[in-house]
Scaffold this active site. Structure first.
Site, PDB file in Angstrom:
ATOM      1  N   ASP A 335       0.830  -1.192   0.000  1.00 20.36           N
ATOM      2  CA  ASP A 335       0.000   0.000   0.000  1.00 20.36           C
ATOM      3  C   ASP A 335       0.875   1.256   0.000  1.00 20.36           C
ATOM      4  O   ASP A 335       1.866   1.344   0.740  1.00 20.36           O
ATOM      5  CB  ASP A 335      -0.893  -0.028   1.259  1.00 20.36           C
ATOM      6  CG  ASP A 335      -1.783   1.182   1.366  1.00 20.36           C
ATOM      7  OD1 ASP A 335      -2.631   1.379   0.484  1.00 20.36           O
ATOM      8  OD2 ASP A 335      -1.626   1.944   2.343  1.00 20.36           O
ATOM      9  N   GLU A 371       1.711  -0.357  -5.071  1.00 20.24           N
ATOM     10  CA  GLU A 371       0.792   0.726  -5.378  1.00 20.24           C
ATOM     11  C   GLU A 371       1.676   1.966  -5.512  1.00 20.24           C
ATOM     12  O   GLU A 371       2.148   2.507  -4.499  1.00 20.24           O
ATOM     13  CB  GLU A 371      -0.242   0.916  -4.262  1.00 20.24           C
ATOM     14  CG  GLU A 371      -1.255   1.992  -4.597  1.00 20.24           C
ATOM     15  CD  GLU A 371      -2.208   2.284  -3.442  1.00 20.24           C
ATOM     16  OE1 GLU A 371      -3.384   2.592  -3.712  1.00 20.24           O
ATOM     17  OE2 GLU A 371      -1.774   2.229  -2.269  1.00 20.24           O
TER      18      GLU A 371
END
Length: 676
Positions: A335, A371
Site C-alpha cells: 500500500d 501501489e
C-alpha cells in the site's frame, strides 16, 4: 546505539520464554503478565543490551497474555512520548487476544489544549488487547510459484466475501475458515482466477473519528501489529486458522497475496492513541517534522509515516514479511509503496528497503506488487519501481473508463494500455503492469455504469470524501433503474470493460463481486462500511447469472490463447531488416491507420490485427465506443475466414460463426476474431 543483530520478539522453549523489545530512547522497560481473566499478575524488568531490552521468564507457556510498559521522557518537542500508564502491544506479537477497541485511556496526553504537552495518567491496560505468547512457528509452508503470465488476480475482503453466504455456517462467515470453505473455493475455481489479493488482514485500529461516528475501519488500512491477524477474521486460533486457509487455497491451485500497510500505523497523528510504537520509541518508529518533532510527517495522508530509514524499523518490516511468507503467502501488495522508497523525503528506486526486499533469498522470489503513489504532491511514481516489482496501473483504468464512456481523443492512450503500457514498463515488460478497471477503492463495476456522481453520505463526511472524478457514466439514469434499455446498455458496457481488461497485455485484476454485479449504491469510498454496502450479495437474478457466465467465458478465452498472456511487447512497424511485425492498427475500411487518423479527436474506433510469428494464428480485435454500428473490411486472404471468439454486443458473448471479408461491429461493443 542500534543493535541491528538483536532479536526482538518472543522465543519459547520447554522452560519458558525470552522476550525482546527494541527501544533506543527508553530509560526502563517492564514486561506485564496477565491471566485469562485479564488481571495483571506480574511485572518483570527488562535489561538493556544496546538498544534491545530483554528478559527471560520461566514457567510461562503458549497462551500467556502480556504487554509492555516503557519508561522515558514525555517531551513531544523532542519527539518523545513515553507514558508507562499505557500498556503497549508487542510489535512482534503473533497474536492478540481480542480486537482493538478505542477507549479514552488510550490517549497518552492529558486535556484538549492546543498541544498535548502533559502525559495522561489513566491506565490503559484494561482496554488494550494483550499480546499472546505462541509456540515457535511451524515448519515453513511452500508457495505455489504459479507462472506469472497465467496470473489473474481477484481482490477480496475476508469478511465481505462470506458474510452473506447462507451455505456457510454462521460462526464461520467473515473468517478465514469461511473463506476457505468449499462454496467459496468452488466459486473461484469456476470463475477461473489464479490468485486472491486479500485486503489487509493484520490487526487494525479504528480511527477516533470513525469511533465517534459509530463506524469502523472495514478495509483495514490502519495496522497496529504487523505479525498478528486481525482477531475478528478468525473463528478460533488465528495463526493456525490462517495457515489452514492458505493450505486449502494452495490445494485448489490458487495463490494468496497479502495487501500490507507499512507506510503508516493505526496510531494516527499527534492527537492519536498510544497503542504500540508511539509509546515504545516514537522518535525511532516515526518520521517527525524536523522543525517541530511534536508533529509527524504525513506522506500517507493518515497522520503519521513509519520511519523505514531506521534499520530496526526496516528489520521489523522485513521480519514481518518473512513471517507471512513462511506461512505460505505467495506475494505482497504494498500500500502507498512510494512512501517505502523515500529516503530523506525523496523517492529512490534503489532505496534500502526495496533493495533489501529484492535481494532477500526468501522474499525476492515472491510476487511483489507496488501501489506506486502516496498522498504527497510528488508521490506519483507509476513505472518507477525496480524489477521484479509489478505495479498497479491506474492509467490503464482511466484510459479504458474514458474510452468506453465516449470521451474524445482517447484512442492513442487506449492502444498503449491495451498493448502492455510500454511507455511505463519498457525495462520490465508488459507483465509488470497490473491492469484493473475497478479496485476496492472506488466504484464497483456495476456502479461505474450506474452513477455519474459519488454517493458517500453513509460515510458521515457530507459526501466530501472519495475521488470526485471517476470517469463513470450512468447510461442516462443516475442509480438503479428498471428501464430495460438502460439496464441492457449498462450490462453491455460492463462486458466491454471486462473484455478490454482480460484481452490486454499485463496481469489483470478483478475486484470481488464485479462478476456478481455488486453495487455499493454509488459509494466510491466504502472504507468504513462493514455492512451490506460492502458485503457480496450472492443472490443473482437472470441478468446476474448471464454476466457471471460472460466473465467466465472471457477468463477462459484468455487462458486458451497465449497471445494475451505473453511476457513481451508486440513488435511495431517492420523495419528495413524485414523484422516480423506483430500488430497492425486498422481503420474501418481495413487500411492501416495514418498519423492523422491517430490524432483525430473524433475517432472512437480502434482495431488491429495481431500475428505473433510465421504460422501463428491471426487475431482481429476491434473496439467501437461510438453509439453507431460500423462495418469493417477484414484483412485477407478471403480463403482464410475469420471465426468469432467474442462479441460483447451479444449478451452471452456471441456464437462461433465465420466471415471472410466484412464484419458488422455493433455500437459500443468489442469484437475478437481468429483466423488460422
Amino acid at each position: 546505539m542500534t543493535t541491528i543483530n538483536a532479536k526482538p520478539g518472543v522465543r519459547c522453549d520447554a522452560r519458558g520464554a525470552e522476550f525482546g523489545l527494541f527501544s533506543s530512547h527508553a530509560e526502563s522497560v517492564e514486561l506485564c503478565l496477565f491471566d485469562s481473566a485479564d488481571r495483571e499478575t506480574d511485572r518483570v524488568p527488562l535489561t538493556r543490551e544496546g538498544d534491545l531490552w530483554q528478559c527471560r521468564v520461566t514457567g510461562v507457556a503458549p497462551g500467556q497474555r502480556y504487554g509492555y510498559r516503557v519508561y522515558g521522557p514525555y517531551d513531544p518537542s523532542r519527539g518523545h512520548r513515553f507514558n508507562p500508564k499505557k500498556l503497549l502491544i508487542d510489535p512482534y506479537a503473533r497474536a492478540l487476544d481480542r480486537s482493538f477497541e478505542l477507549a479514552p485511556a488510550h490517549f497518552g496526553f492529558a486535556g484538549d489544549s492546543d498541544s498535548p504537552t502533559a502525559p495522561d495518567n489513566r491506565d490503559s491496560a484494561p482496554f488494550t488487547p494483550k499480546s499472546l505468547l505462541l509456540p515457535d512457528a511451524d515448519e515453513p509452508m511452500q508457495q505455489l510459484r504459479s507462472p506469472l503470465p497465467d496470473m489473474i488476480i481477484y481482490e477480496l475482503h475476508v469478511r465481505g466475501m462470506t458474510m452473506l453466504r447462507e451455505d456457510i455456517p454462521a460462526p464461520l462467515r467473515g473468517t478465514f475458515s469461511g473463506l476457505a470453505s468449499e462454496p467459496v473455493l468452488r466459486h473461484l475455481r469456476d470463475l477461473g482466477v489464479t490468485a486472491i489479493e486479500l485486503l489487509p488482514v493484520q490487526a487494525v485500529a479504528d480511527e477516533p473519528r470513525l469511533v465517534r461516528a459509530g463506524l469502523r475501519n472495514y478495509w483495514g488500512y490502519n495496522s497496529i501489529c504487523f505479525f498478528a491477524v486481525e482477531p475478528r477474521y478468525a473463528a478460533g486460533n488465528g495463526a493456525r486458522e490462517f495457515r489452514q486457509f492458505i493450505q486449502r487455497f494452495h490445494d485448489s491451485g490458487i495463490e494468496v497475496i497479502l495487501d500490507v500497510v507499512f507506510n503508516h500505523t493505526g496510531e494516527g497523528d499527534e492527537w492519536g492513541p498510544t497503542i504500540c510504537f508511539r509509546g515504545i520509541d516514537n522518535a525511532s518508529y516515526y518520521r517527525l517534522a524536523p522543525e517541530d518533532k511534536s508533529k509527524y510527517l504525513n506522506d500517507a495522508g493518515t497522520g503519521n509515516t513509519l520511519n523505514l530509514a531506521h534499520p530496526m524499523v526496516r528489520k521489523m518490516v522485513i521480519d514481518s514479511l518473512r513471517y507471512w511468507a513462511r506461512a505460505g503467502v505467495d506475494g505482497f501488495r504494498f500500500d502507498l509503496a512510494s512512501v517505502l522508497a523515500k529516503e530523506d523525503g525523496v523517492f529512490n528506486r534503489d532505496a534500502a528497503f526495496l533493495s533489501e526486499l529484492v535481494a532477500d533469498p526468501e522474499l525476492g522470489q515472491l510476487k511483489l506488487i507496488a501501489e506506486p503513489w502516496d498522498a504527497t504532491s510528488d508521490g506519483y511514481k507509476l513505472g518507477g519501481f525496480p524489477a521484479p516489482f509489478l505495479e498497479w496501473n491506474d492509467k490503464f483504468r482511466d484510459a479504458m473508463r474514458r474510452f468506453w464512456r465516449g470521451d474524445r481523443g482517447a484512442i492513442g492512450e487506449v492502444a498503449t494500455r491495451l498493448t502492455g503500457s510500454s511507455d511505463l514498463f519498457s525495462d520490465r515488460g508488459p507483465l509488470a503492469s497490473v491492469n484493473f478497471i475497478t479496485a476496492h477503492d472506488g466504484f464497483t463495476l456495476q456502479d461505474l455504469v450506474s452513477y455519474s456522481e459519488r454517493q458517500n453520505w453513509a460515510n458521515a463526511e457530507d459526501n466530501a470524501d472519495g475521488t470526485r472524478e471517476n470517469y463513470s457514466w450512468n447510461c442516462g439514469v443516475e442509480g438503479q433503474s428498471s428501464d430495460a434499455s438502460v439496464r441492457a446498455l449498462r450490462f453491455q458496457q460492463k462486458r466491454n470493460l471486462i473484455a478490454a481488461l482480460l484481452l490486454s497485455l499485463g496481469v489483470p485484476m478483478l475486484v470481488a463481486g464485479d462478476e456478481l454485479s455488486r453495487t455499493q449504491g454509488g459509494n466510491n469510498n466504502a472504507y468504513c462500511q462493514d455492512n451490506e454496502i460492502s458485503w457480496l450479495n450472492w443472490n443473482l437474478d437472470h441478468e446476474g447469472r448471464e454476466f457471471f457466465a460472460f466473465v467466465q467465458r472471457v477468463i477462459s478465452l484468455r487462458g486458451n490463447h497465449p497471445l494475451f498472456r505473453r511476457d513481451r511487447f508486440y513488435r511495431g512497424a517492420a523495419g528495413s531488416d524485414g523484422q516480423w511485425k506483430d500488430i497492425t492498427w486498422l481503420t474501418p475500411n481495413g487500411e492501416e491507420m495514418t498519423a492523422e487518423q491517430w490524432r483525430n479527436p473524433a475517432n472512437e474506433f480502434l482495431a488491429c490485427t495481431i500475428t505473433c510469428g510465421e504460422g501463428a494464428g491471426r487475431y482481429f480485435l476491434a473496439l467501437n465506443a461510438a453509439a453507431d454500428e460500423c462495418v469493417i473490411g477484414l484483412p485477407g486472404p478471403a480463403e482464410k475466414p475469420w471465426q468469432l471468439l467474442l462479441d460483447t454486443s451479444a449478451r452471452d458473448g456471441g456464437a462461433p460463426v465465420e466471415q471472410a471479408t466484412h464484419w458488422k461491429i455493433g455500437g459500443r461493443s468489442l469484437v475478437l476474431l481468429l483466423s488460422d
